[in-house]
Design a protein around this motif. Structure first.
Motif, short mmCIF file in Angstrom:
data_model
loop_
_atom_site.label_atom_id
_atom_site.label_comp_id
_atom_site.label_asym_id
_atom_site.label_seq_id
_atom_site.Cartn_x
_atom_site.Cartn_y
_atom_site.Cartn_z
N MET A 77 4.64 12.85 24.27
CA MET A 77 4.99 11.88 23.25
C MET A 77 3.73 11.30 22.62
N SER A 78 2.73 10.98 23.44
CA SER A 78 1.52 10.39 22.88
C SER A 78 0.80 11.35 21.95
N GLN A 79 0.87 12.64 22.24
CA GLN A 79 0.26 13.63 21.34
C GLN A 79 0.97 13.66 19.99
N ARG A 80 2.26 13.48 20.02
CA ARG A 80 3.02 13.48 18.76
C ARG A 80 2.65 12.26 17.92
N PHE A 81 2.47 11.11 18.58
CA PHE A 81 2.06 9.91 17.84
C PHE A 81 0.67 10.09 17.24
N ARG A 82 -0.24 10.65 18.01
CA ARG A 82 -1.59 10.89 17.48
C ARG A 82 -1.53 11.83 16.29
N MET A 103 10.98 13.14 10.96
CA MET A 103 12.10 12.19 10.87
C MET A 103 13.42 12.84 11.18
N THR A 104 13.44 14.16 11.36
CA THR A 104 14.69 14.85 11.70
C THR A 104 14.77 15.15 13.19
N GLU A 105 13.81 14.63 13.98
CA GLU A 105 13.79 14.85 15.43
C GLU A 105 15.09 14.31 16.04
N PRO A 106 15.96 15.20 16.53
CA PRO A 106 17.27 14.73 17.00
C PRO A 106 17.24 13.96 18.31
N ASP A 107 16.21 14.17 19.13
CA ASP A 107 16.21 13.60 20.47
C ASP A 107 15.44 12.29 20.61
N SER A 108 14.81 11.81 19.52
CA SER A 108 13.98 10.63 19.69
C SER A 108 14.02 9.71 18.47
N ALA A 109 14.75 8.62 18.60
CA ALA A 109 14.78 7.62 17.53
C ALA A 109 13.39 7.00 17.37
N LEU A 110 12.63 6.95 18.45
CA LEU A 110 11.29 6.37 18.38
C LEU A 110 10.37 7.23 17.50
N ILE A 111 10.43 8.54 17.65
CA ILE A 111 9.64 9.43 16.79
C ILE A 111 10.09 9.28 15.34
N ARG A 112 11.40 9.25 15.11
CA ARG A 112 11.90 9.09 13.73
C ARG A 112 11.41 7.78 13.14
N HIS A 113 11.44 6.71 13.94
CA HIS A 113 10.97 5.40 13.49
C HIS A 113 9.49 5.46 13.12
N GLU A 114 8.68 6.02 14.00
CA GLU A 114 7.24 6.09 13.75
C GLU A 114 6.93 6.95 12.53
N ALA A 115 7.66 8.05 12.36
CA ALA A 115 7.45 8.91 11.20
C ALA A 115 7.78 8.14 9.91
N ALA A 116 8.87 7.41 9.91
CA ALA A 116 9.23 6.61 8.73
C ALA A 116 8.18 5.54 8.47
N TYR A 117 7.70 4.91 9.52
CA TYR A 117 6.67 3.88 9.40
C TYR A 117 5.39 4.46 8.78
N VAL A 118 4.97 5.61 9.28
CA VAL A 118 3.76 6.25 8.77
C VAL A 118 3.94 6.65 7.30
N LEU A 119 5.09 7.19 6.96
CA LEU A 119 5.32 7.55 5.56
C LEU A 119 5.24 6.32 4.66
N GLY A 120 5.80 5.23 5.11
CA GLY A 120 5.72 4.00 4.33
C GLY A 120 4.29 3.52 4.17
#
Length: 67
Positions: free
Chosen positions: A1-6, A27-44
Motif C-alpha cells: 500500500m505504501s508503494q502505491r501511495f508513493r 480511482m477505479t481500484e475496486p478493493d480500496s476506498a482509501l486508494i480511490r480517495h488518495e487518487a482523487a485527492y492527488v488529481l485535485g
C-alpha cells in the motif's frame, strides 16, 4: 500500500496528461476506498483541467463517502 501511495505522489509531481490518466485509473481500484480517495485527492491537487471529467465521474459513481 505504501508503494502505491508513493507512486501516486510521484505521478503528481511529474504532472502531465499521462500522469492524470494513470492516477484516474487508480480511482477505479475496486478493493480500496482509501486508494480511490488518495487518487482523487492527488488529481485535485494537480489542478489540471483534464482531471475534472475523471473527478466528476468518480463523484457520480463511487458509493464510498470517503471518496
Amino acid at each position: 500500500m505504501s508503494q502505491r501511495f508513493r507512486a501516486l505522489f510521484s505521478l503528481r509531481h511529474s504532472g502531465g496528461d499521462d500522469a492524470i490518466r494513470v492516477i484516474a485509473r487508480a480511482m477505479t481500484e475496486p478493493d480500496s476506498a482509501l486508494i480511490r480517495h488518495e487518487a482523487a485527492y492527488v488529481l485535485g491537487q494537480m489542478k489540471g483541467s483534464k482531471a475534472i471529467p475523471h473527478l466528476v465521474r468518480q463523484l457520480e459513481q463511487d458509493p464510498s463517502p470517503m471518496v
